[in-house]
Structures are given as C-alpha cells and as structure tokens.
Design a protein around this motif. Structure first.
Motif, PDB file in Angstrom:
ATOM      1  N   HIS A   1      32.152  37.483  46.599  1.00 30.88           N
ATOM      2  CA  HIS A   1      30.653  37.830  46.229  1.00 30.88           C
ATOM      3  C   HIS A   1      30.214  36.734  45.787  1.00 30.88           C
ATOM      4  O   HIS A   1      30.759  35.713  45.449  1.00 30.88           O
ATOM      5  CB  HIS A   1      30.530  38.942  45.494  1.00 30.88           C
ATOM      6  CG  HIS A   1      31.313  38.626  43.821  1.00 30.88           C
ATOM      7  ND1 HIS A   1      32.658  38.618  43.605  1.00 30.88           N
ATOM      8  CD2 HIS A   1      30.542  38.144  42.914  1.00 30.88           C
ATOM      9  CE1 HIS A   1      32.711  38.232  42.447  1.00 30.88           C
ATOM     10  NE2 HIS A   1      31.564  37.712  41.887  1.00 30.88           N
TER      11      HIS A   1
ATOM     12  N   HIS B   1      33.029  33.636  45.710  1.00 28.72           N
ATOM     13  CA  HIS B   1      34.407  33.410  44.953  1.00 28.72           C
ATOM     14  C   HIS B   1      34.721  34.947  45.126  1.00 28.72           C
ATOM     15  O   HIS B   1      34.277  35.983  45.161  1.00 28.72           O
ATOM     16  CB  HIS B   1      33.977  32.888  43.605  1.00 28.72           C
ATOM     17  CG  HIS B   1      32.846  33.565  42.625  1.00 28.72           C
ATOM     18  ND1 HIS B   1      31.466  33.522  43.057  1.00 28.72           N
ATOM     19  CD2 HIS B   1      33.087  34.484  41.844  1.00 28.72           C
ATOM     20  CE1 HIS B   1      30.873  34.048  42.211  1.00 28.72           C
ATOM     21  NE2 HIS B   1      31.734  34.919  41.286  1.00 28.72           N
TER      22      HIS B   1
ATOM     23  N   ARG C   1      45.289  40.408  33.101  1.00 31.83           N
ATOM     24  CA  ARG C   1      44.445  39.395  32.872  1.00 31.83           C
ATOM     25  C   ARG C   1      43.193  39.695  32.507  1.00 31.83           C
ATOM     26  O   ARG C   1      42.593  40.924  32.737  1.00 31.83           O
ATOM     27  CB  ARG C   1      44.152  38.543  34.268  1.00 31.83           C
ATOM     28  CG  ARG C   1      43.117  37.349  34.276  1.00 31.83           C
ATOM     29  CD  ARG C   1      42.879  36.813  35.584  1.00 31.83           C
ATOM     30  NE  ARG C   1      42.108  35.499  35.523  1.00 31.83           N
ATOM     31  CZ  ARG C   1      40.801  35.943  35.790  1.00 31.83           C
ATOM     32  NH1 ARG C   1      40.287  36.735  36.375  1.00 31.83           N
ATOM     33  NH2 ARG C   1      39.966  34.631  35.679  1.00 31.83           N
TER      34      ARG C   1
ATOM     35  N   TYR D   1      42.099  43.087  34.418  1.00 33.19           N
ATOM     36  CA  TYR D   1      42.886  43.120  35.792  1.00 33.19           C
ATOM     37  C   TYR D   1      44.172  43.251  35.315  1.00 33.19           C
ATOM     38  O   TYR D   1      45.000  42.230  35.085  1.00 33.19           O
ATOM     39  CB  TYR D   1      42.484  41.695  36.260  1.00 33.19           C
ATOM     40  CG  TYR D   1      41.089  41.336  36.400  1.00 33.19           C
ATOM     41  CD1 TYR D   1      40.452  41.858  37.621  1.00 33.19           C
ATOM     42  CD2 TYR D   1      40.739  40.152  35.679  1.00 33.19           C
ATOM     43  CE1 TYR D   1      39.324  41.035  37.990  1.00 33.19           C
ATOM     44  CE2 TYR D   1      39.338  39.715  35.935  1.00 33.19           C
ATOM     45  CZ  TYR D   1      38.560  40.115  37.104  1.00 33.19           C
ATOM     46  OH  TYR D   1      37.355  39.730  37.450  1.00 33.19           O
TER      47      TYR D   1
ATOM     48  N   SER E   1      38.881  38.430  31.651  1.00 29.00           N
ATOM     49  CA  SER E   1      37.880  37.669  31.615  1.00 29.00           C
ATOM     50  C   SER E   1      36.551  38.013  31.263  1.00 29.00           C
ATOM     51  O   SER E   1      36.570  39.331  30.991  1.00 29.00           O
ATOM     52  CB  SER E   1      37.710  37.008  33.052  1.00 29.00           C
ATOM     53  OG  SER E   1      37.082  37.959  33.780  1.00 29.00           O
TER      54      SER E   1
HETATM   55  O1  LIG Z   1      37.128  37.274  36.456  1.00 31.54           O
HETATM   56  C1  LIG Z   1      36.769  36.362  36.830  1.00 31.54           C
HETATM   57  O2  LIG Z   1      37.381  35.232  37.016  1.00 31.54           O
HETATM   58  C2  LIG Z   1      35.329  36.096  37.621  1.00 31.54           C
HETATM   59  C3  LIG Z   1      34.734  37.524  37.958  1.00 31.54           C
HETATM   60  C4  LIG Z   1      33.558  37.545  38.649  1.00 31.54           C
HETATM   61  O3  LIG Z   1      33.604  36.588  39.529  1.00 31.54           O
HETATM   62  C5  LIG Z   1      32.382  38.426  38.400  1.00 31.54           C
HETATM   63  O4  LIG Z   1      32.374  39.420  37.663  1.00 31.54           O
HETATM   64  O5  LIG Z   1      31.302  38.087  38.795  1.00 31.54           O
END
Ligand SMILES: O=C(O)CCC(=O)C(=O)O
Ligand SMILES: N=C(N)NCCCC[C@H](N)C(=O)O
Ligand SMILES: [Fe+2]
Length: 359
Positions: A228, A287, A297, A207, A299
């Motif tokens: 979502h 969320h 970022r 991100y 994840s």
């Molecule tokens: O990057 C995040 O913190 C969550 C990503 C997310 O909710 C998803 O990919 O379903």
C-alpha cells in the motif's frame, strides 16, 4: 535485497539558531531521498531513544494483555450505541484488509480528536463519517500510564511533522517566487496552512509471525500488511528491532528494499497528499510488511497528515515544473481518507463487503 535508504538530520529545521547552509543541506537531502525512494531514516528529531523504547514497550504490553482486556476498547464502540464501523480503537487479528486480504496483525488506531466546534470540519461529513471518525478516541486502560506517555509523544511528533513539512517546502523551493507567475508565490503558504490542524493518526500494531511456508520462487500470499501507500503527508515509523519485516518498493517497481530499524531513528515516508501536491514529482512509495521471524513484532507509526478539510490539489509551481498538466483535480484530505478507511474493514452494519475479502 539491498538496504540503502538515506539518513537525514532534521535538527536544522527544529533549532532556530541553525545556519541557512545547514537547512539547505537537509532540504536537498530530502529532495534527493524523495525523488529516488520516497523513504528515508530521520535523525536529529530530539526525542530521546529511551522515550522511543518506552512507546514500543507500552504497545507491546497492551498487545500481550488478555483479549478480553483489548476488546474493552474494540473499535465498534467508536460509532456510539448503534455500533458498527467506528475507526477509532482496537481492531482484532485479521480485521484490517489490504488489497482484499486480511492482514496478519492487530492494532489500535487513535486520531486527532474531532473538532465539533468547527463548521468547516463538519461540512464534508456524512452520517457515515460521523459514525466512523467523530467519536472519541478509545485509549487502552492498561497499562495505565500509556495514555499520558502517548499524548506527550504525539505532541512531540506533531512538532517533528511540522518541521518536516517546512523542510519539504524548502526542498521544493516553494518559498522562492517564480517570475511572471503570481499564484505560485503562495505555494509554500498552502503547504503549511493546510497542515496547521493536522488530522494525524497514531497507530500501534502487533504482528505475530506469519505461519504459511514460503514456496521457493513464488510470490508471498500471506502478509503482515499488504502492499500500500500511506494516505497523507509524512509517516514517522517507530518499530522494534525485528529485521526484514518492512519492505519498500524501489523505483524499478520490482525490487523490495528492507527498511530495517536504526536505533533512535524514524523510518519516514511520504504519503499520497504529498504526491498530489508535488504533481507526482515525489511519489508516495508502496511498501508492505512480511514478518517471518519467531518473535511478536511491534510497530508504532505516526501519520502526520493535512487538516481534515484541506483541499489538496497540485501546486501551481509543481504543475509548471512537471509538464504543465495537473495529475489530479483535487479533493479534500478528509474525502481521500474516508475512501481509504471505508475499504479497510468489513462493514458489519451495512453488510457490505467493503474490502472485497479474499479468504
Ligand atoms: O509496521 C510497519 O513497519 C509499517 C506499517 C505500515 O506501513 C502502515 O501501517 O501503514
Ligand atoms: N493511515 C494509514 N496510512 N494506514 C496505512 C494502512 C495501510 C493498509 C490499509 N489496510 C490499506 O489498505 O490502505
Ligand atoms: Fe504504511
């Protein structure tokens, strides 16, 4: 904004010599977290923090490599020579769509490899499912160690996911037969049997910070990932230490709670199939991600899901407990997943605006 998600230790469900009391404590903490938030932090999973750091670092190295390198595993190719709508592989910035908007992110999606030998997993497939999901995973070529480190990590996560599903069964008292209702004694087994070939998803996400300034008092219009719910059983999210990015919708349906990372812990949330199995007793909480910092970022969520061909409908005992009316008549997890995946992208091949894109 408050941050108050509970912290749950899963080790009693991973350690065979743990006491029934310890398991019961974990199970009731899960029930409380799932009733009130649908989200919690998970500790006691046994994966060293150094391994978690390595997973995030490798994903970051991939995203920092030249676009040309990333496009070598572009998801188009997952559908074979005719190209099109493959779901496995790299998706560029803005290619994923949520609620009709482009998410400001790039990602790599890896799924459990398709079981071509099983008649049951091929039965619900259409030619579109075939092109979308049945090709092989497209692994980053660089960094070269990524694939093996991730494969080992995915194995470890499957163990943690399975322990969580067992713990959830205990939380819901699914293993305690209820008098006078034979069918319900099978609920716990249904829960476990339908996840024994979990059609998991491993997703690396990058991100960049959002650039549109936020206007005071106005709702955001640009998202790193739009609002979502997740699709399956449980999501085990690993993220770099960036605060304020992941936000969880509270039960009042208007307060957003920041789910900032805790070193060594996963952020866990339940998905749509758990909501359906529990007949809505536990909700798959909505969320979103809004990343406005200066850094890039990263994840890495792992989605532990039902088997692709698992028929998922509300469990008997949960229907009884929630007023006697089933909220869904049931379909397979694969059908639910495909409905979602087809809406996550523009389909170039079919020329359809699947995501009803808003520019
Ligand atoms: O990057 C995040 O913190 C969550 C990503 C997310 O909710 C998803 O990919 O379903
Ligand atoms: N496999 C999972 N759960 N991925 C979550 C992605 C959520 C956003 C997606 N564009 C959507 O609109 O659903
Ligand atoms: Fe999510």
């Amino acid at each position: 904004m408050i941050s108050s998600l509970p912290i749950i230790d899963i080790s009693p469900f991973l350690n065979p010599s743990s006491s029934p009391e310890a398991r019961q404590n974990t199970a009731s903490a899960i029930n409380s977290a799932c009733m009130h938030y649908g989200f919690f932090y998970l500790t006691g999973h046994g994966i060293p923090t150094s391994k978690l750091d390595q997973i995030v670092d490798l994903a970051r190295q991939f995203f920092f490599s030249p676009l040309e390198e990333k496009n070598k595993i572009k998801r188009h190719d997952a559908g074979g020579p005719e190209g099109g709508d493959g779901a496995r592989g790299y998706q560029g910035m803005g290619e994923n769509i949520t609620l009709g908007r482009r998410d400001v992110q790039e990602a790599v999606d890896l799924y459990r490899e398709w079981d071509h030998s099983s008649a049951s997993t091929s039965s619900p497939s259409t030619s579109r499912t075939h092109k979308t999901l049945q090709g092989p995973n497209l692994w980053p070529i660089s960094p070269p160690e990524l694939k093996n480190v991730y494969l080992e990590y995915i194995n470890q996560l499957q163990g943690v996911g399975a322990a969580l599903v067992r713990a959830m069964g205990v939380s819901l008292n699914l293993d305690v037969p209820s008098p006078g209702a034979d069918a319900n004694t099978e609920d716990q087994e249904i829960f476990v049997r339908n996840t024994d070939r979990s059609f998991w998803v491993m997703r690396m996400i990058g991100y960049p910070p959002l650039s549109t300034p936020l206007k005071d008092g106005e709702d955001p219009t640009e998202f790193s990932c739009g609002e979502h719910s997740d699709y399956g059983c449980v999501t085990l999210l690993l993220a770099d230490p960036t605060p304020g990015a992941l936000q969880v919708l509270a039960k009042d349906n208007k307060t957003w709670i920041s789910a900032d990372p805790i070193p060594g812990a996963f952020v866990v949330n339940i998905g749509d199939m758990i909501e359906r199995w529990t007949n809505g007793l536990w909700k798959s909480t909505r969320h979103r991600v809004i990343h406005r910092g200066n850094n890039y970022r990263v994840s890495v969520p792992f989605f532990y899901e039902p088997n692709f061909d698992a028929m998922v409908k509300p469990l008997g005992k949960l229907v009884q407990r929630t007023g006697g009316q089933a909220v869904h008549e049931g379909n397979t997890y694969g059908e639910h997943l495909m409905g979602k995946v087809f809406n996550n992208f523009y389909s170039e091949v079919l020329g359809e605006d699947c995501g009803k894109l808003v520019d």
